[in-house]
Design a protein around this motif. Structure first.
Motif, PDB file in Angstrom:
ATOM      1  N   ARG A 131      -8.111  -6.849  -1.117  1.00 29.49           N
ATOM      2  CA  ARG A 131      -7.140  -5.793  -0.659  1.00 29.49           C
ATOM      3  C   ARG A 131      -5.937  -5.713  -1.784  1.00 29.49           C
ATOM      4  O   ARG A 131      -5.537  -4.980  -2.215  1.00 29.49           O
ATOM      5  N   PHE A 132      -5.274  -7.177  -1.796  1.00 29.48           N
ATOM      6  CA  PHE A 132      -4.326  -7.229  -2.547  1.00 29.48           C
ATOM      7  C   PHE A 132      -4.279  -6.896  -4.062  1.00 29.48           C
ATOM      8  O   PHE A 132      -3.360  -6.379  -4.456  1.00 29.48           O
ATOM      9  N   PHE A 133      -5.473  -7.282  -4.584  1.00 25.09           N
ATOM     10  CA  PHE A 133      -5.696  -6.837  -6.194  1.00 25.09           C
ATOM     11  C   PHE A 133      -6.009  -5.538  -6.213  1.00 25.09           C
ATOM     12  O   PHE A 133      -5.541  -4.974  -7.385  1.00 25.09           O
ATOM     13  N   ALA A 134      -6.653  -4.957  -5.106  1.00 20.38           N
ATOM     14  CA  ALA A 134      -6.655  -3.409  -5.378  1.00 20.38           C
ATOM     15  C   ALA A 134      -5.568  -2.668  -5.365  1.00 20.38           C
ATOM     16  O   ALA A 134      -5.018  -1.888  -6.122  1.00 20.38           O
ATOM     17  N   ILE A 135      -4.479  -3.178  -4.366  1.00 18.87           N
ATOM     18  CA  ILE A 135      -3.237  -2.624  -4.393  1.00 18.87           C
ATOM     19  C   ILE A 135      -2.248  -2.692  -5.505  1.00 18.87           C
ATOM     20  O   ILE A 135      -1.712  -1.808  -6.025  1.00 18.87           O
ATOM     21  N   ILE A 136      -2.335  -4.112  -5.989  1.00 17.47           N
ATOM     22  CA  ILE A 136      -1.431  -4.421  -7.300  1.00 17.47           C
ATOM     23  C   ILE A 136      -2.089  -3.710  -8.438  1.00 17.47           C
ATOM     24  O   ILE A 136      -1.305  -3.212  -9.279  1.00 17.47           O
ATOM     25  N   GLN A 137      -3.226  -3.304  -8.604  1.00 12.01           N
ATOM     26  CA  GLN A 137      -4.028  -2.816  -9.597  1.00 12.01           C
ATOM     27  C   GLN A 137      -3.463  -1.188  -9.595  1.00 12.01           C
ATOM     28  O   GLN A 137      -2.967  -0.934 -10.605  1.00 12.01           O
ATOM     29  N   ILE A 138      -3.256  -0.636  -8.489  1.00  8.92           N
ATOM     30  CA  ILE A 138      -2.864   0.535  -8.234  1.00  8.92           C
ATOM     31  C   ILE A 138      -1.194   0.505  -8.710  1.00  8.92           C
ATOM     32  O   ILE A 138      -0.906   1.378  -9.814  1.00  8.92           O
ATOM     33  N   LEU A 139      -0.591  -0.314  -8.291  1.00  8.77           N
ATOM     34  CA  LEU A 139       0.722  -0.426  -8.337  1.00  8.77           C
ATOM     35  C   LEU A 139       1.372  -0.643  -9.712  1.00  8.77           C
ATOM     36  O   LEU A 139       2.150   0.171 -10.136  1.00  8.77           O
ATOM     37  N   VAL A 140       0.608  -1.539 -10.385  1.00  8.69           N
ATOM     38  CA  VAL A 140       1.120  -2.174 -11.501  1.00  8.69           C
ATOM     39  C   VAL A 140       0.340  -1.092 -12.731  1.00  8.69           C
ATOM     40  O   VAL A 140       1.142  -0.635 -13.770  1.00  8.69           O
ATOM     41  N   TYR A 141      -0.829  -1.069 -12.503  1.00  9.90           N
ATOM     42  CA  TYR A 141      -1.610  -0.125 -13.498  1.00  9.90           C
ATOM     43  C   TYR A 141      -1.333   1.341 -13.546  1.00  9.90           C
ATOM     44  O   TYR A 141      -0.858   1.934 -14.863  1.00  9.90           O
ATOM     45  N   ILE A 142      -1.355   1.928 -12.498  1.00  8.83           N
ATOM     46  CA  ILE A 142      -1.444   3.335 -12.328  1.00  8.83           C
ATOM     47  C   ILE A 142       0.369   3.552 -12.140  1.00  8.83           C
ATOM     48  O   ILE A 142       0.886   4.562 -12.808  1.00  8.83           O
ATOM     49  N   GLY A 143       0.905   2.848 -11.395  1.00  5.31           N
ATOM     50  CA  GLY A 143       2.511   3.219 -11.119  1.00  5.31           C
ATOM     51  C   GLY A 143       3.329   2.991 -12.124  1.00  5.31           C
ATOM     52  O   GLY A 143       4.250   3.677 -12.413  1.00  5.31           O
ATOM     53  N   SER A 144       3.040   2.094 -13.082  1.00  6.56           N
ATOM     54  CA  SER A 144       4.017   1.862 -14.132  1.00  6.56           C
ATOM     55  C   SER A 144       3.229   1.954 -15.750  1.00  6.56           C
ATOM     56  O   SER A 144       3.754   2.681 -16.357  1.00  6.56           O
ATOM     57  N   ILE A 145       2.367   1.129 -15.676  1.00  2.29           N
ATOM     58  CA  ILE A 145       1.564   1.087 -17.258  1.00  2.29           C
ATOM     59  C   ILE A 145       1.233   2.542 -17.757  1.00  2.29           C
ATOM     60  O   ILE A 145       1.410   3.068 -18.684  1.00  2.29           O
ATOM     61  N   ALA A 146       0.493   3.289 -16.795  1.00  2.07           N
ATOM     62  CA  ALA A 146      -0.089   4.638 -16.798  1.00  2.07           C
ATOM     63  C   ALA A 146       0.630   5.383 -17.153  1.00  2.07           C
ATOM     64  O   ALA A 146       0.781   6.381 -18.215  1.00  2.07           O
ATOM     65  N   ILE A 147       1.793   5.464 -16.191  1.00  2.57           N
ATOM     66  CA  ILE A 147       2.981   6.467 -16.492  1.00  2.57           C
ATOM     67  C   ILE A 147       3.742   6.364 -17.827  1.00  2.57           C
ATOM     68  O   ILE A 147       4.207   7.226 -18.424  1.00  2.57           O
ATOM     69  N   PHE A 167       0.927  -1.267  -0.189  1.00  4.50           N
ATOM     70  CA  PHE A 167       0.021  -0.073  -0.022  1.00  4.50           C
ATOM     71  C   PHE A 167       0.780   1.279   0.012  1.00  4.50           C
ATOM     72  O   PHE A 167       0.689   2.086  -0.781  1.00  4.50           O
ATOM     73  N   VAL A 168       1.658   1.123   0.632  1.00  9.14           N
ATOM     74  CA  VAL A 168       2.618   2.404   1.078  1.00  9.14           C
ATOM     75  C   VAL A 168       3.516   2.515  -0.322  1.00  9.14           C
ATOM     76  O   VAL A 168       3.547   3.718  -0.960  1.00  9.14           O
ATOM     77  N   ILE A 169       3.988   1.636  -1.256  1.00  8.93           N
ATOM     78  CA  ILE A 169       4.531   1.416  -2.331  1.00  8.93           C
ATOM     79  C   ILE A 169       3.645   2.266  -3.349  1.00  8.93           C
ATOM     80  O   ILE A 169       3.873   3.153  -4.296  1.00  8.93           O
ATOM     81  N   ALA A 170       2.308   1.604  -3.438  1.00 11.85           N
ATOM     82  CA  ALA A 170       1.444   1.963  -4.513  1.00 11.85           C
ATOM     83  C   ALA A 170       0.937   3.246  -4.326  1.00 11.85           C
ATOM     84  O   ALA A 170       0.815   4.176  -5.338  1.00 11.85           O
ATOM     85  N   LEU A 171       1.133   4.146  -3.136  1.00 12.23           N
ATOM     86  CA  LEU A 171       0.786   5.282  -3.005  1.00 12.23           C
ATOM     87  C   LEU A 171       1.744   6.332  -3.352  1.00 12.23           C
ATOM     88  O   LEU A 171       1.608   7.435  -3.909  1.00 12.23           O
ATOM     89  N   GLY A 172       2.988   5.771  -3.240  1.00 17.24           N
ATOM     90  CA  GLY A 172       4.034   6.605  -3.924  1.00 17.24           C
ATOM     91  C   GLY A 172       3.953   6.717  -5.518  1.00 17.24           C
ATOM     92  O   GLY A 172       4.228   7.919  -6.120  1.00 17.24           O
ATOM     93  N   ALA A 173       3.086   5.752  -6.114  1.00 21.76           N
ATOM     94  CA  ALA A 173       2.872   6.004  -7.627  1.00 21.76           C
ATOM     95  C   ALA A 173       1.717   6.841  -7.908  1.00 21.76           C
ATOM     96  O   ALA A 173       1.658   7.819  -8.815  1.00 21.76           O
ATOM     97  N   VAL A 174       0.815   7.000  -6.782  1.00 25.95           N
ATOM     98  CA  VAL A 174      -0.153   8.095  -6.943  1.00 25.95           C
ATOM     99  C   VAL A 174       0.512   9.531  -6.817  1.00 25.95           C
ATOM    100  O   VAL A 174       0.040  10.319  -7.421  1.00 25.95           O
ATOM    101  N   GLY A 175       1.353   9.488  -6.073  1.00 23.59           N
ATOM    102  CA  GLY A 175       2.168  10.831  -5.809  1.00 23.59           C
ATOM    103  C   GLY A 175       2.983  11.291  -6.949  1.00 23.59           C
ATOM    104  O   GLY A 175       2.927  12.367  -7.344  1.00 23.59           O
ATOM    105  N   GLU A 176       3.341  10.248  -7.831  1.00 25.44           N
ATOM    106  CA  GLU A 176       3.961  10.463  -9.067  1.00 25.44           C
ATOM    107  C   GLU A 176       3.139  10.983 -10.057  1.00 25.44           C
ATOM    108  O   GLU A 176       3.294  11.991 -10.861  1.00 25.44           O
ATOM    109  N   MET A 177       1.945  10.364 -10.089  1.00 23.33           N
ATOM    110  CA  MET A 177       0.737  10.999 -10.843  1.00 23.33           C
ATOM    111  C   MET A 177       0.697  12.406 -10.736  1.00 23.33           C
ATOM    112  O   MET A 177       0.474  13.221 -11.785  1.00 23.33           O
ATOM    113  N   GLY A 178       0.777  12.739  -9.326  1.00 26.28           N
ATOM    114  CA  GLY A 178       0.378  14.160  -9.119  1.00 26.28           C
ATOM    115  C   GLY A 178       1.369  15.093  -9.558  1.00 26.28           C
ATOM    116  O   GLY A 178       1.300  16.269 -10.274  1.00 26.28           O
ATOM    117  N   ILE A 179       2.747  14.589  -9.619  1.00 26.33           N
ATOM    118  CA  ILE A 179       3.905  15.270 -10.245  1.00 26.33           C
ATOM    119  C   ILE A 179       3.555  15.647 -11.643  1.00 26.33           C
ATOM    120  O   ILE A 179       3.770  16.469 -12.523  1.00 26.33           O
TER     121      ILE A 179
END
Lengths: 406, 173
Positions: free
Chosen positions: B52-68, A138-150
C-alpha cells in the motif's frame, strides 16, 4: 437487537452469508461485497450532496437576509432535486477544438478523486471501507488526482481563460498542499499511526485540545484546497469569466459542482476524524450506531463553519493568498511541528491533563509570539485606509444646507 | 480466475498500452497525459502486490508532483503544444538497433540468473512494515548516508532554481 446495536456489521455479515450460500468462491464473495459497499457509499454520498446544496443555499440566504429556496416542497427542501432534473435536460455543448478524452475525463476525475477518500473514512468503530495503514497519505495523494482533473479540464476545453484558471488553481492547490501535509503529520505523530481509524481510537483527548493552532492551520488550508471563500480565486467571475469549468455545460458542469460540495463535506469529515475525535463519544464503542450520530454532529459543526465563512468573507487577491501561505502558514506549521514533537516527547508519559495543559501553554506562547511579529510587520508596511476619505460635497447634509460641513 | 487476476490483467494491458503511446503519439501534451496513465498503472501494480505504502507514494510523488511538473513544462514551452513535432530524430537508424541490443543483452544476462524465472513466495510476509523501512532510512548502520546525501542534493537543486529565478537588483537582469 444486534441489528440496532451495529447495523453495518449485521447487514454485511448477512450479505456475505447470502453470497457464500450461492456457492461463490471466498475471494469473489469479498470482491462483490466490497463492490456493493462502495456502490452504496458512493451513491449515498452523491445523494447527500443534493441536500448539502439546499442547506448551504438556505444558510447563505439567512446570512444575507434572504429566504433562499422556498418554493419546492416544505422550506424548499426539494429545490436541489428540481435543479438536478433540470440539469439532466440541458444540452451538453462540446467546444470546437476541444481535446475529447481530457475534456470528458476531467469531470469524472474531479468527482471520483473526492469520492475515493470515503473509502478510508471511519464512520463508526466497525463501519469503514478499509482501515488503510497509510490512510493519511492516501488522502493527500487523492488531492493530487483531483489536481489532474483540473489540469485536464483547463487543457481540454481549448479556452485560454480555462487554461489560465487551471494554472492558477494548480498553483493554489500545490502551495497549500505543503502546510496541509505538515499539519496532517501532527495527528499521525500523536497517535503513532497513519490509519484513520487508529487515529480516532487513539484520541482519548481530542487532538484539537492538544494542537489548537495546528487544527486552525489545517482548517484554513482545507478552505484553500476546496476553493471556498475566501480562497475561491479558482472561480473568479470578474477576472477569468468563471474558472477552469467555463466551457462545461449541463451534466458535466454539474459534476464539477457536485465535486466542489462533496469536497467541502469530505474535508469536514477529515477534520472531524483527525482533530475532533471522529466517531468517539459516550457509548460509541459498545453501540457503534451511536458513532454515526457523533460523527455527523462534529462534521456538521465544521461544515457549518465553512458555510458561514463563505457567506461572510470577501475574496483574497492572488498575491495575498500566496503570501499568506508561503510567508505565514508554512513557517508557522513547520515550527509548530518541531515544537510540538519536542514538547510532546517530554510529556509523553504524563497523564492526559498535564499533556493538554502543557501543549495548550505552548500553543498560547506561539500564538503570542506570532501576534507580536504580525503586529510589527503590520506597523512596518502600513496600508492605506480601506475606507475613502469623507468628501464634503457628496454628503447629503452638505447638499441640503449648501454649506460644506468640513 | 480470481477477481484480483482480472483486475491485474486489465491494469497491465492499460499500462503497457499507454506506455507504448507515450513514446509513439504525436503531440507532447498527449504523451504527458499517457505518462500519467502509465504511472497510475504502476501504482495499481504496487497495490495488487500488497504494497500500500509504495502505491500511495507512487501516486503522490509521480502524479502529484512530477507529472504535473512535466505538464506545466510542456504547457509553458512555446510552439510545442500545437505543432505536430516529428517523433523520430535523424539518428534513429543508429540508436534503435543499439537500444534493442542493450535490451537483448540485459535479458540474456538476467535469464542466466537462477532466480529470474521463479516466483518468490511473498505469502509469508504479511503486508509491509513501514516502521522497519523508516528505521532503516535513519539508522547509521542502514541507509542514513544515502538518504541524507539525497536530501542535500535536493536542497542544492532548490538553491540553484531559486538562484536562476531570482531577479538581480541593478546590473544585468
Amino acid at each position: 437487537m444486534d441489528f440496532l446495536r451495529d447495523p453495518y456489521t449485521f447487514v454485511a455479515n448477512r450479505f456475505q452469508e447470502f453470497l457464500t450460500g450461492l456457492g461463490l468462491a471466498p475471494e469473489w464473495v469479498l470482491f462483490i461485497s466490497f463492490l456493493t459497499g462502495a456502490f452504496i457509499l458512493a451513491t449515498s454520498a452523491m445523494l447527500l450532496v443534493t441536500m448539502l446544496i439546499w442547506i448551504e443555499r438556505k444558510i447563505v440566504a439567512r446570512v444575507q437576509d434572504r429566504f433562499g429556496p422556498n418554493r419546492v416542497g416544505p422550506w424548499g427542501i426539494f429545490q436541489s432535486f428540481a435543479d438536478l432534473i433540470k440539469i439532466f435536460t440541458k444540452e451538453m455543448i462540446t467546444p470546437t477544438g476541444s481535446d475529447w478524452l481530457p475534456y470528458n475525463l476531467a469531470p469524472v476525475l474531479a468527482v471520483s478523486a473526492v469520492l475515493t477518500v470515503w473509502a478510508v473514512l471511519p464512520f463508526t468503530v466497525t463501519f469503514y471501507g478499509v482501515n488503510l495503514s497509510v490512510g493519511v497519505l492516501f488522502v493527500i495523494a487523492l488531492g493530487a488526482v483531483g489536481e489532474m482533473g483540473i489540469i485536464l479540464a483547463g487543457w481540454g476545453s481549448n479556452n485560454k481563460y480555462a487554461l489560465l484558471a487551471a494554472f492558477r488553481a494548480i498553483a493554489q492547490l500545490i502551495s497549500y498542499g505543503v502546510p496541509l501535509a505538515i499539519t496532517m503529520l501532527i495527528p499521525v505523530m500523536f497517535s503513532g499511526s497513519m490509519a484513520l481509524n487508529d487515529i480516532v481510537l487513539a484520541q482519548d483527548v481530542w487532538y484539537i485540545f492538544l494542537a489548537p493552532l495546528v487544527a486552525l492551520i489545517f482548517f484554513v488550508t482545507n478552505l484553500a484546497e476546496i476553493g471556498r471563500a475566501p480562497f475561491d480565486l479558482v472561480e473568479a467571475e470578474s477576472e477569468l469569466v468563471s474558472g477552469f469549468n467555463v466551457e462545461y455545460s449541463g451534466l458535466k458542469f454539474g459534476m464539477f459542482y457536485v465535486a466542489e460540495f462533496l469536497h467541502a463535506l469530505t474535508v469536514s469529515l477529515i477534520f472531524a476524524t483527525l482533530f475532533l475525535g471522529g466517531w468517539r463519544g459516550p457509548g460509541a464503542v459498545e453501540y457503534p450506531v451511536l458513532g454515526i450520530v457523533y460523527y455527523t454532529l462534529k462534521t456538521s459543526l465544521v461544515y457549518f463553519l465553512i458555510i458561514l465563512l463563505r457567506a461572510s468573507l470577501p475574496r483574497f487577491r492572488i498575491d495575498q493568498m500566496m503570501a499568506i501561505n508561503w510567508k505565514l502558514l508554512i513557517p508557522l506549521s513547520l515550527s509548530l511541528l518541531m515544537l510540538t514533537a519536542l514538547v510532546y516527547r517530554l510529556v509523553f508519559t504524563q497523564p492526559h491533563i498535564v499533556r493538554v495543559l502543557v501543549l495548550l501553554a505552548v500553543n498560547g506562547i506561539v500564538f503570542g509570539v506570532l501576534n507580536l511579529i504580525l503586529a510589527r510587520v503590520e506597523k512596518r508596511n502600513s496600508r492605506r485606509p480601506l475606507v475613502a476619505e469623507p468628501r464634503p460635497v457628496a454628503r447629503a447634509e452638505s447638499i441640503s444646507s449648501n454649506t460644506p460641513v468640513e | 480466475m480470481t477477481p484480483l487476476q482480472i483486475v491485474f490483467l486489465l491494469v497491465a494491458a492499460i499500462t503497457l498500452f499507454s506506455a507504448v503511446m507515450v513514446v509513439s503519439i504525436r503531440g507532447m501534451m498527449h504523451a504527458a497525459l499517457f505518462l500519467v496513465l502509465t504511472l497510475m498503472g504502476v501504482a495499481f501494480m504496487f497495490a495488487t502486490l500488497g504494497s500500500r505504502f509504495f502505491a500511495i507514494i507512487q501516486i503522490l510523488v509521480y502524479i502529484g508532483s512530477i507529472a504535473i511538473l512535466i505538464i506545466f513544462a510542456v504547457m509553458l514551452t512555446r510552439n510545442i503544444m500545437d505543432a505536430e513535432v516529428a517523433s523520430l530524430n535523424r539518428g534513429w537508424w543508429f540508436f534503435a538497433p543499439l537500444a534493442l541490443l542493450i535490451f537483448a543483452s540485459i535479458v540474456l544476462v538476467l535469464s542466466s540468473w537462477s532466480a529470474f524465472a521463479t516466483l518468490r513466495d511473498l505469502s509469508s510476509t504479511s503486508g509491509e512494515n513501514i516502521l522497519e523501512f523508516g528505521k532503516a532510512l535513519t539508522d547509521p548502520n542502514g541507509f542514513v548516508i544515502p538518504f541524507e546525501v539525497a536530501s542535500v542534493l535536493l536542497v542544492a537543486a532548490m538553491v540553484g532554481a531559486v538562484y536562476i529565478a531570482m531577479e538581480r537588483r541593478g546590473g544585468r537582469g
